[in-house]
Design a protein around this motif. Structure first.
Motif, short mmCIF file in Angstrom:
data_model
loop_
_atom_site.label_atom_id
_atom_site.label_comp_id
_atom_site.label_asym_id
_atom_site.label_seq_id
_atom_site.Cartn_x
_atom_site.Cartn_y
_atom_site.Cartn_z
N PRO A 64 0.83 -1.20 0.00
CA PRO A 64 0.00 0.00 0.00
C PRO A 64 0.86 1.26 0.00
O PRO A 64 1.90 1.32 0.65
N CYS A 65 0.43 2.24 -0.74
CA CYS A 65 1.10 3.54 -0.88
C CYS A 65 2.31 3.48 -1.81
O CYS A 65 2.94 4.50 -2.07
N ALA A 66 2.66 2.28 -2.29
CA ALA A 66 3.73 2.17 -3.28
C ALA A 66 3.19 1.47 -4.52
O ALA A 66 3.21 2.02 -5.62
N ASP A 67 2.69 0.26 -4.34
CA ASP A 67 2.10 -0.50 -5.46
C ASP A 67 0.59 -0.31 -5.53
O ASP A 67 0.01 -0.34 -6.61
N GLY A 80 -4.06 5.35 -5.03
CA GLY A 80 -5.30 5.89 -5.55
C GLY A 80 -6.36 6.06 -4.48
O GLY A 80 -6.11 5.83 -3.28
N TYR A 81 -7.53 6.45 -4.90
CA TYR A 81 -8.64 6.70 -3.99
C TYR A 81 -9.63 5.55 -4.10
O TYR A 81 -10.49 5.53 -4.99
N ALA A 82 -9.50 4.57 -3.21
CA ALA A 82 -10.37 3.39 -3.21
C ALA A 82 -11.56 3.68 -2.31
O ALA A 82 -11.68 3.18 -1.19
N PHE A 86 -2.77 5.91 -0.75
CA PHE A 86 -3.79 4.88 -0.93
C PHE A 86 -4.88 5.16 0.08
O PHE A 86 -4.78 4.77 1.25
N ASP A 87 -5.88 5.87 -0.34
CA ASP A 87 -6.94 6.32 0.55
C ASP A 87 -8.08 5.31 0.56
O ASP A 87 -8.63 4.97 -0.51
N THR A 88 -8.42 4.83 1.76
CA THR A 88 -9.46 3.81 1.91
C THR A 88 -10.43 4.24 3.00
O THR A 88 -10.48 3.65 4.09
N HIS A 93 4.39 -5.27 5.78
CA HIS A 93 3.59 -4.36 4.97
C HIS A 93 2.88 -3.33 5.85
O HIS A 93 2.78 -2.15 5.49
N PHE A 94 2.37 -3.77 6.99
CA PHE A 94 1.67 -2.86 7.88
C PHE A 94 2.62 -1.76 8.37
O PHE A 94 2.26 -0.58 8.44
N HIS A 95 3.85 -2.16 8.72
CA HIS A 95 4.83 -1.20 9.19
C HIS A 95 5.12 -0.16 8.12
O HIS A 95 5.14 1.05 8.39
#
Length: 482
Positions: free
Chosen positions: A177-180, A183-185, A214-216, A228-230
């Motif tokens: 997330p935020c790299a691969d 967008g605005y999900a 990566f907006d959710t 990934h969380f880190h």
């Protein structure tokens, strides 16, 4: 002659009717039939009240649903693959393609097929499942490249994502997330990034050029590895805000710090190796943090640090599975005060060591103990008498315990369990049967007892339970005063 002609005409008509198939129907009628068949299959897997005949938002159940014995039934592809005519007809109805199952590894889903699905789904919210076909090989050097190409097709449709569930062999193949994932999900409610082999590592210096957003805002369920969380939510360069509606969080294979999520209602910590070296103050608690929390395969030090950072919240439900004792500052005979949180419901599973069992046997009202050899007479004896604190106070373990549920524990006798309930009943009677809000309250007696697959129930203990416990069940016998 006329009779013979009429007979031959009738036979020809009958023969003509017997050769008519569903494919000979007009396209609009064929679509009605296909849609009804599709809806009937879905209704098998939906809860009562979830589905109406006119509900055009129907999507198949997830391929990982335990009710599904064949992944094929989780996609409209099982109908479209019957013949080209059916596929062509179904391509005109977008609801058929609201759920995409994309296979990687052996016999992957062709990219052309994925493009078709995306085009045919039109404006439907997308339920996307990227899964790896079973393969005994535990190596796949092409997996990451496959995922990158698939995401190139999916990312232009990020606003339509409702569910994104990816299950791969290597954690290093998963998108970050935020790299691969950018967008605005806006419609995404579920994000699962799961794996078999945890080989991802945190990069010491993330590339700022690869950093996006990566907006959710609608995300409710999140499952991912700790690495990934880190990088997504802890790493300062790429940190995203915890989704405001997040309610279910599962973290696996982590080596890093915990963060507080005030709106989360259910959190699973699984097999985490956490850095517990932080000695700063607890996180601010301007809210009531009453989530359901479970720890699986965790060290007691990490559990203690979790409780310390959140200032020992009272939890609705707390679960420990195959967890170990803390190494730092823990007593071997009783819980260290100030290291454990309380809860209403407590579940302990797979604990073999008695001291560890006692450590995690924290204050609660209902406790479930499953398949734990650590439940031995010494642990039960600790429940049958108060302990004296360093301040000279007599304190009972689990003073508010009213329900005791034990399954698959075979290191005690029914007499040991009876001794616990008998001692607590006597102590309660000595206070004049004072309850929680009464002056002089010390503890309450166990009112509900459930024991299954734990060995024989002696006759004298059976009689005592029947006469002194409100509700009791031991294997297939039940009794009590209620």
């Amino acid at each position: 002659m006329e009779g013979e002609h009429a007979h031959s005409t009738l036979c020809a008509a009958r023969k003509s009717r017997t050769t008519v198939t569903v494919n000979d129907l007009p396209p609009d009628l064929l679509l009605v039939i296909l849609r009804d068949v599709f809806g009937d299959v879905l209704r098998r897997f939906k809860r009562r009240g979830d589905v109406t005949r006119d509900n055009i938002q129907l999507v198949p159940p997830p391929p990982c649903d335990r009710r599904i014995t064949d992944h094929w039934m989780s996609s409209a592809e099982y109908l479209a693959s019957v013949c080209p005519l059916w596929r062509e007809a179904m391509s005109n109805i977008s609801i058929f393609w609201a759920q995409l199952i994309i296979w990687t590894g052996t016999d992957p889903t062709p990219l052309t097929r994925i493009r078709q699905y995306l085009a045919w789904s039109r404006d439907q919210p997308l339920h996307i499942y990227i899964m790896r076909r079973f393969d005994p090989s535990m190596q796949d050097p092409t997996e990451k490249a496959q995922i990158r190409v698939i995401l190139d097709l999916l990312l232009p449709h990020v606003k339509r994502w409702k569910v994104l569930s990816i299950r791969l062999l290597h954690s290093s193949s998963l998108p970050l997330p935020c790299a691969d994932l950018v967008g605005y999900a806006e419609e995404l409610v579920q994000l699962n990034l799961d794996f078999i082999i945890g080989d991802a590592v945190v990069r010491a210096t993330p590339d700022p050029l690869s950093t996006g957003t990566f907006d959710t805002p609608a995300l409710e369920e999140l499952s991912m590895g700790g690495v990934h969380f880190h990088e997504a939510y802890v790493e300062p360069l790429r940190r995203s805000l915890i989704p405001p509606k997040l309610r279910f969080l599962t973290l696996t294979d982590s080596h890093h710090a915990l963060v507080a999520c005030p709106s989360v209602g259910l959190v699973h910590f699984m097999d985490l190796q956490l850095d517990v070296s932080y000695t700063g103050p607890p996180l601010p608690r301007a809210y009531y943090w009453g989530a359901d929390v479970s720890f699986t395969g965790m060290s007691g030090d990490a559990v203690a640090e979790f409780n310390r950072l959140l200032d020992y919240p009272y939890l609705e439900s707390l679960s420990y599975t195959r967890c170990s004792m803390p190494i730092r500052g823990a007593s071997s005979s009783s819980p260290s005060l100030g290291t454990v949180s309380e809860s209403y419901y407590l579940t302990i599973t797979g604990i073999a060591d008695p001291a560890t069992m006692l450590y995690f046997l924290t204050p609660c009202s209902e406790v479930w103990i499953h398949d734990s050899d650590g439940l031995q007479p010494a642990v039960l004896q600790a429940l049958a008498q108060p302990t004296t604190t360093e301040h000279g106070e007599d304190v009972w373990v689990c003073p508010d315990l009213r329900g005791l549920h034990i399954v698959g524990c075979r290191q005690f006798r029914s007499a040991d369990l009876r001794a616990v309930l008998e001692a607590r009943l006597r102590a309660h009677a000595a206070t004049g049967f004072a309850m929680e809000d009464d002056v002089g309250y010390v503890l309450r007696p166990v009112a509900d007892l459930y024991v299954y697959d734990c060995g024989e129930l002696a006759l004298e203990d059976k009689q005592w339970f029947d006469q002194n416990v409100e509700a009791v069940r031991w294997d297939y016998w039940s009794g009590g005063t209620r």
